[in-house]
Motif scaffolding. Structure first.
Motif, short mmCIF file in Angstrom:
data_model
loop_
_atom_site.label_atom_id
_atom_site.label_comp_id
_atom_site.label_asym_id
_atom_site.label_seq_id
_atom_site.Cartn_x
_atom_site.Cartn_y
_atom_site.Cartn_z
N VAL A 139 46.03 -103.11 35.80
CA VAL A 139 47.13 -102.14 35.77
C VAL A 139 48.47 -102.87 35.81
O VAL A 139 49.40 -102.52 35.07
CB VAL A 139 47.01 -101.14 36.94
CG1 VAL A 139 48.23 -100.21 36.97
CG2 VAL A 139 45.73 -100.32 36.82
N ALA A 140 48.58 -103.89 36.66
CA ALA A 140 49.83 -104.65 36.74
C ALA A 140 50.15 -105.32 35.41
O ALA A 140 51.32 -105.35 34.97
CB ALA A 140 49.73 -105.71 37.84
N GLY A 141 49.14 -105.84 34.73
CA GLY A 141 49.36 -106.44 33.41
C GLY A 141 49.86 -105.41 32.40
O GLY A 141 50.73 -105.71 31.57
N MET A 142 49.32 -104.21 32.48
CA MET A 142 49.77 -103.14 31.58
C MET A 142 51.22 -102.76 31.86
O MET A 142 51.98 -102.45 30.94
CB MET A 142 48.85 -101.92 31.73
CG MET A 142 47.42 -102.17 31.27
SD MET A 142 46.29 -100.79 31.63
CE MET A 142 46.95 -99.54 30.48
N ILE A 143 51.61 -102.80 33.13
CA ILE A 143 53.00 -102.50 33.49
C ILE A 143 53.94 -103.56 32.91
O ILE A 143 55.02 -103.24 32.39
CB ILE A 143 53.15 -102.40 35.02
CG1 ILE A 143 52.45 -101.14 35.53
CG2 ILE A 143 54.63 -102.39 35.42
CD1 ILE A 143 52.42 -101.00 37.04
N VAL A 144 53.53 -104.83 32.99
CA VAL A 144 54.34 -105.91 32.41
C VAL A 144 54.56 -105.64 30.92
O VAL A 144 55.68 -105.79 30.40
CB VAL A 144 53.67 -107.27 32.62
CG1 VAL A 144 54.37 -108.36 31.80
CG2 VAL A 144 53.70 -107.65 34.11
N GLU A 145 53.50 -105.28 30.22
CA GLU A 145 53.63 -105.01 28.78
C GLU A 145 54.53 -103.81 28.52
O GLU A 145 55.32 -103.81 27.57
CB GLU A 145 52.25 -104.79 28.17
CG GLU A 145 51.40 -106.04 28.13
CD GLU A 145 50.19 -105.92 27.22
OE1 GLU A 145 49.72 -106.95 26.69
OE2 GLU A 145 49.71 -104.78 27.02
N LYS A 146 54.42 -102.79 29.36
CA LYS A 146 55.25 -101.58 29.17
C LYS A 146 56.73 -101.89 29.36
O LYS A 146 57.58 -101.46 28.59
CB LYS A 146 54.80 -100.50 30.16
CG LYS A 146 55.57 -99.19 30.06
CD LYS A 146 55.32 -98.49 28.74
CE LYS A 146 55.97 -97.13 28.68
NZ LYS A 146 55.34 -96.15 29.61
N ILE A 147 57.04 -102.68 30.38
CA ILE A 147 58.44 -102.98 30.69
C ILE A 147 59.05 -103.93 29.66
O ILE A 147 60.20 -103.73 29.23
CB ILE A 147 58.55 -103.58 32.11
CG1 ILE A 147 58.22 -102.52 33.16
CG2 ILE A 147 59.95 -104.16 32.35
CD1 ILE A 147 58.16 -103.06 34.57
#
Length: 252
Positions: free
Chosen positions: A111-119
């Motif tokens: 989930v944290a990796g997905m947040i990095v990609e989103k930001i």
């Protein structure tokens, strides 16, 4: 994991996110079901393993496919981050409320990796390349994505595929899909690169002082190691040693 945690903390230093942002803020609707609520789980919870989200790696159905002879049939299976999160969410939470306990969860790092990609609007592989690999001049570190063969010269990896018999058959498992790890442990690196990265990290060359302190802020785990010590271990970017999966995490 350490590289991902460092990337998240760098984004915090840049003011692009707060460790107290909820998952719901950045990935609306992703984390829900089985008592999970993305509106109550923060990025900090994800990084220090206090989110309570079930570890997808412990899912019985998936473990059966990725251990024993079945692994040979599924070694090249590919997973998207969304699929890995769904696997983690189909099991009950590890404890009732975020922050009320400590249970190692790779799902949180996905989930944290997905947040990095989103930001950032970039792939996680690209961000690791830009923020860490190029910065430190690393030569053998990358997130392989769907590649199933390690680049360049490398040793072979042999395994009994979790068999415990003394005469268990040993398999060459070097070639395989790394998508089962992704942000939670799918990196490829070299010993030299690890030395360079760890040295820079511990000397405070990769993060501002405030984020460096966050990285080494411990959380109470309530878990004792075999020698009777422990109980206050773990950090926003815990170690990647095998002991982590048994709850004996310590700050890097």
């Amino acid at each position: 994991m350490v590289r991902l945690g460092r990337g998240v903390l760098q984004l915090a230093a840049e003011g692009r996110l707060s460790l107290d942002d909820t998952v719901q803020k950045w990935l609306p609707g992703l984390v829900k079901g089985n008592g999970n609520d993305g509106g109550t789980i923060t990025i900090r919870h994800l990084l220090n393993h206090t989110s309570g989200i079930f570890n997808y790696g412990n899912d019985k159905e998936e473990f059966a496919k990725l251990s024993g002879p079945a692994w040979l049939e599924h070694r090249y299976d590919t997973y998207t981050p969304e699929q890995l999160v769904k696997i983690g969410l189909r099991s009950p939470r590890s404890f009732e409320a975020p922050g009320d306990g400590f249970v190692y969860s790779n799902t949180g790092y996905i989930v944290a990796g997905m947040i990095v990609e989103k930001i950032t609007g970039r792939t996680l592989a690209g961000e690791i390349e830009r923020r860490i690999v190029r910065t430190l001049g690393l030569t053998g570190t990358y997130l392989p994505g769907r590649e199933t063969k390690i680049r360049g010269p490398h040793p072979r990896h042999y395994s009994t595929l979790f068999a415990t018999e003394a005469d268990a058959k040993v398999y060459d498992v070097t070639d395989q899909s790394a998508t089962t790890g992704w942000a939670a442990g799918g990196m490829v690196s070299t010993l030299g690169d690890l030395h360079r990265f760890t040295g820079a990290l511990l000397r405070g060359k990769l993060l501002p002082p405030a984020q460096q302190r966050e990285m080494f802020t411990l959380v109470k785990t309530g878990i004792r190691t075999p020698d009777g010590t422990g109980g206050t271990r773990g950090s926003p970017t815990p170690c990647t040693e095998p002991g982590c999966s048994r709850g004996s995490c310590r700050a890097v």
